[in-house]
Design a protein around this motif. Sequence first.
Motif, PDB file in Angstrom:
ATOM      1  N   GLU A  60       0.828  -1.186   0.000  1.00 35.40           N
ATOM      2  CA  GLU A  60       0.000   0.000   0.000  1.00 35.40           C
ATOM      3  C   GLU A  60       0.862   1.235   0.000  1.00 35.40           C
ATOM      4  N   VAL A  61       0.512   2.194  -0.828  1.00 33.30           N
ATOM      5  CA  VAL A  61       1.245   3.441  -0.883  1.00 33.30           C
ATOM      6  C   VAL A  61       0.263   4.574  -1.116  1.00 33.30           C
ATOM      7  N   SER A  62       0.535   5.687  -0.493  1.00 35.80           N
ATOM      8  CA  SER A  62      -0.363   6.825  -0.623  1.00 35.80           C
ATOM      9  C   SER A  62      -0.306   7.373  -2.036  1.00 35.80           C
ATOM     10  N   SER A  63      -1.476   7.640  -2.607  1.00 36.24           N
ATOM     11  CA  SER A  63      -1.501   8.224  -3.948  1.00 36.24           C
ATOM     12  C   SER A  63      -1.049   9.671  -3.911  1.00 36.24           C
ATOM     13  N   ASP A  64      -1.102  10.263  -2.753  1.00 37.12           N
ATOM     14  CA  ASP A  64      -0.652  11.640  -2.552  1.00 37.12           C
ATOM     15  C   ASP A  64       0.125  11.658  -1.254  1.00 37.12           C
ATOM     16  N   SER A  65       1.343  12.220  -1.280  1.00 42.05           N
ATOM     17  CA  SER A  65       2.196  12.188  -0.091  1.00 42.05           C
ATOM     18  C   SER A  65       1.538  12.878   1.094  1.00 42.05           C
ATOM     19  N   HIS A  66       0.488  13.696   0.867  1.00 40.21           N
ATOM     20  CA  HIS A  66      -0.181  14.397   1.963  1.00 40.21           C
ATOM     21  C   HIS A  66      -1.519  13.737   2.322  1.00 40.21           C
ATOM     22  N   SER A  67      -1.830  12.625   1.673  1.00 42.44           N
ATOM     23  CA  SER A  67      -3.118  11.974   1.916  1.00 42.44           C
ATOM     24  C   SER A  67      -2.924  10.725   2.739  1.00 42.44           C
ATOM     25  N   ASP A  68      -3.910  10.386   3.533  1.00 40.19           N
ATOM     26  CA  ASP A  68      -3.853   9.183   4.338  1.00 40.19           C
ATOM     27  C   ASP A  68      -4.507   7.997   3.634  1.00 40.19           C
ATOM     28  N   ALA A  69      -5.139   8.210   2.477  1.00 38.48           N
ATOM     29  CA  ALA A  69      -5.841   7.143   1.785  1.00 38.48           C
ATOM     30  C   ALA A  69      -4.860   6.264   1.025  1.00 38.48           C
ATOM     31  N   PRO A  70      -4.766   4.959   1.366  1.00 37.53           N
ATOM     32  CA  PRO A  70      -3.814   4.084   0.677  1.00 37.53           C
ATOM     33  C   PRO A  70      -4.377   3.572  -0.642  1.00 37.53           C
ATOM     34  N   VAL A  71      -3.495   3.291  -1.568  1.00 36.31           N
ATOM     35  CA  VAL A  71      -3.878   2.658  -2.819  1.00 36.31           C
ATOM     36  C   VAL A  71      -2.893   1.543  -3.098  1.00 36.31           C
ATOM     37  N   THR A  72      -3.292   0.578  -3.908  1.00 36.56           N
ATOM     38  CA  THR A  72      -2.380  -0.501  -4.288  1.00 36.56           C
ATOM     39  C   THR A  72      -1.399   0.038  -5.304  1.00 36.56           C
ATOM     40  N   ALA A  73      -0.088  -0.190  -5.054  1.00 37.36           N
ATOM     41  CA  ALA A  73       0.914   0.474  -5.863  1.00 37.36           C
ATOM     42  C   ALA A  73       1.576  -0.431  -6.877  1.00 37.36           C
ATOM     43  N   VAL A  74       1.639  -1.729  -6.634  1.00 44.51           N
ATOM     44  CA  VAL A  74       2.380  -2.604  -7.534  1.00 44.51           C
ATOM     45  C   VAL A  74       1.437  -3.129  -8.603  1.00 44.51           C
ATOM     46  N   GLU A  75       1.641  -2.731  -9.830  1.00 48.59           N
ATOM     47  CA  GLU A  75       0.833  -3.177 -10.940  1.00 48.59           C
ATOM     48  C   GLU A  75       1.760  -3.609 -12.072  1.00 48.59           C
ATOM     49  N   THR A  76       1.315  -4.542 -12.886  1.00 47.46           N
ATOM     50  CA  THR A  76       2.156  -5.042 -13.971  1.00 47.46           C
ATOM     51  C   THR A  76       1.975  -4.238 -15.242  1.00 47.46           C
ATOM     52  N   ALA A  77       0.868  -3.569 -15.404  1.00 57.60           N
ATOM     53  CA  ALA A  77       0.591  -2.840 -16.641  1.00 57.60           C
ATOM     54  C   ALA A  77       0.769  -1.347 -16.438  1.00 57.60           C
ATOM     55  N   LEU A  78       1.382  -0.688 -17.430  1.00 58.33           N
ATOM     56  CA  LEU A  78       1.553   0.754 -17.385  1.00 58.33           C
ATOM     57  C   LEU A  78       0.240   1.415 -17.776  1.00 58.33           C
ATOM     58  N   PRO A  79      -0.262   2.376 -16.999  1.00 56.71           N
ATOM     59  CA  PRO A  79      -1.514   3.055 -17.360  1.00 56.71           C
ATOM     60  C   PRO A  79      -1.409   3.689 -18.741  1.00 56.71           C
ATOM     61  N   SER A  80      -2.530   3.727 -19.451  1.00 58.13           N
ATOM     62  CA  SER A  80      -2.532   4.241 -20.827  1.00 58.13           C
ATOM     63  C   SER A  80      -2.133   5.711 -20.890  1.00 58.13           C
ATOM     64  N   ASP A  81      -2.450   6.460 -19.824  1.00 60.35           N
ATOM     65  CA  ASP A  81      -2.103   7.883 -19.822  1.00 60.35           C
ATOM     66  C   ASP A  81      -0.724   8.137 -19.198  1.00 60.35           C
ATOM     67  N   GLY A  82       0.022   7.054 -18.951  1.00 57.55           N
ATOM     68  CA  GLY A  82       1.381   7.204 -18.436  1.00 57.55           C
ATOM     69  C   GLY A  82       1.410   7.403 -16.930  1.00 57.55           C
ATOM     70  N   VAL A  83       2.619   7.618 -16.385  1.00 56.60           N
ATOM     71  CA  VAL A  83       2.791   7.778 -14.943  1.00 56.60           C
ATOM     72  C   VAL A  83       4.027   8.636 -14.693  1.00 56.60           C
ATOM     73  N   ASN A  84       3.977   9.442 -13.656  1.00 56.01           N
ATOM     74  CA  ASN A  84       5.163  10.197 -13.235  1.00 56.01           C
ATOM     75  C   ASN A  84       6.011   9.262 -12.383  1.00 56.01           C
ATOM     76  N   LEU A  85       7.023   8.645 -13.002  1.00 52.88           N
ATOM     77  CA  LEU A  85       7.806   7.609 -12.328  1.00 52.88           C
ATOM     78  C   LEU A  85       8.487   8.134 -11.068  1.00 52.88           C
ATOM     79  N   LYS A  86       8.983   9.373 -11.127  1.00 55.08           N
ATOM     80  CA  LYS A  86       9.694   9.924  -9.969  1.00 55.08           C
ATOM     81  C   LYS A  86       8.763  10.040  -8.768  1.00 55.08           C
TER      82      LYS A  86
END
Length: 493
Positions: free
Chosen positions: A413-439
């Motif tokens: 679990e990793v926060s989708s926003d460093s200031h948010s407490d809501a966790p999201v699943t972070a490890v996925e095998t497929a790259l989103p179609s709209d890309g991702v900010n890897l950093k």
Amino acid sequence: MSEILIVSDNQSRTDTLKIILTFLGESCRSTSYSDCFDSINKSQSISAVLIDGETPEIAEETIEKFPESPFINIGFQLSGDREFKNLIGSLYEPITYPSLTELLRKSDDYYTANRPISSLVSGKTKLFRSLVGNSRGITEVRELIEQVAPVEANVIILGESGTGKEVVARNIHYMSKRQKGPFVPVNCGAIPGDLLESELFGHEKGAFTGAISARKGRFEMAEGGTLFLDEIGDMPLQMQVKLLRVLQERIFERVGGAKTLKCNVRIIAATHRNLEKMIEEGTFREDLFYRLNVFPIETPALRERAQDIPLLLQELASRLEGARQASVKFTQNAMKSLMLHTWPGNVRELSNLVERLSILHPSHVIDLQHLPHKYQYDETGQVQHENAPADEAAERDAINAMFRYAEANPVIEVSSDSHSDAPVTAVETALPSDGVNLKEYLSDLEISLIRQALDAQDWVVARAADQLGMRRTTLVEKMRKYEISRQKETDNG
């Protein structure tokens, strides 16, 4: 590089001491009583000897045989009434961190004051290596040292913290007629006011609670040599009066004693404070100031001699090599960037940075992107934007840590926003179609993994670092970078 030697035939006590010293970041090794003479004789860099007093007669014989080495008695009351100058103190189980660190500090001071001069100095060139640079400011300091060293005048060294005031004091001592005598440093700001008198002048047995034996003070330890009073501006007013008397009359008494002792000591003082302003405010005695201010030397701030930074980097790197540590080299871009920094910590800050880089990038060439963000300046002299390209090695480490952790923990679990407490699943095998900010993705993931490891290990940093497969120092650096602390987590919770 100095180390701590444990002398004991008790394996359980030895193991406990090693764990404590390792946690404190000290280098240590152990030896038995039968081999301790050889171990001490062969080493020139033992800053403290922790000796098990279970056999008092042998312990006292060992302490007496090596007067230049500082000893700390562990566990037992030594027999007899003999006074050992090099017995710094005793510790009794259970050993506490504050008591051990205080005795280690005193041992280090004793070791510094009493090690052979040949190990510290071999001529003027060797001495001045610590005052590297061709700038006008540092050149004037070297000239002033040469002028004042041969005479007996009191010296006061002024300058910001980290500018090398103690280095100047040592140069004066080892170029003076007192070079064969001890150089004894005392940090007046690090010793509580109610203990400073005993520290400087010593005390007699029974002078106060805890004074189980007589003890010499720093003035007696510095007899025939130089006493360096660092941060003299932090000395309490009542102690300033007593110091003034010693400077005027060259006599003093131990705490609780009636015998007047004479002293033959040269005084060198130092401070980062504005003493003249303190005199106006009534926090520093004017008569003491004029006693000390016979020959002032002002050490320049590093930002005022930025042209010396390339030479300082070369000197600091060569010291690491001399200590058999991995060294680093710097590109022109890295050096130019470092020359633009304001260096609030001065040379001490620069030294710490070089050592840190040698740990993170051993035997590498340091370029601009390898420097911590606050040291990365662009051509206009501004700190580069936070989204500047990150260190590839750091990103690679983060990716490796992610996959190592993912193998053992299928769902991370990793926060989708460093200031948010809501966790999201972070490890996925497929790259989103709209890309991702890897950093940002890796940063969020790294923060989550670090927090999980710290929580799992009850915030014991060393164990959390082991779980994450990184050095403790690397984890501490990342916690600073992401501003992760137990207090903040508690407050946010």
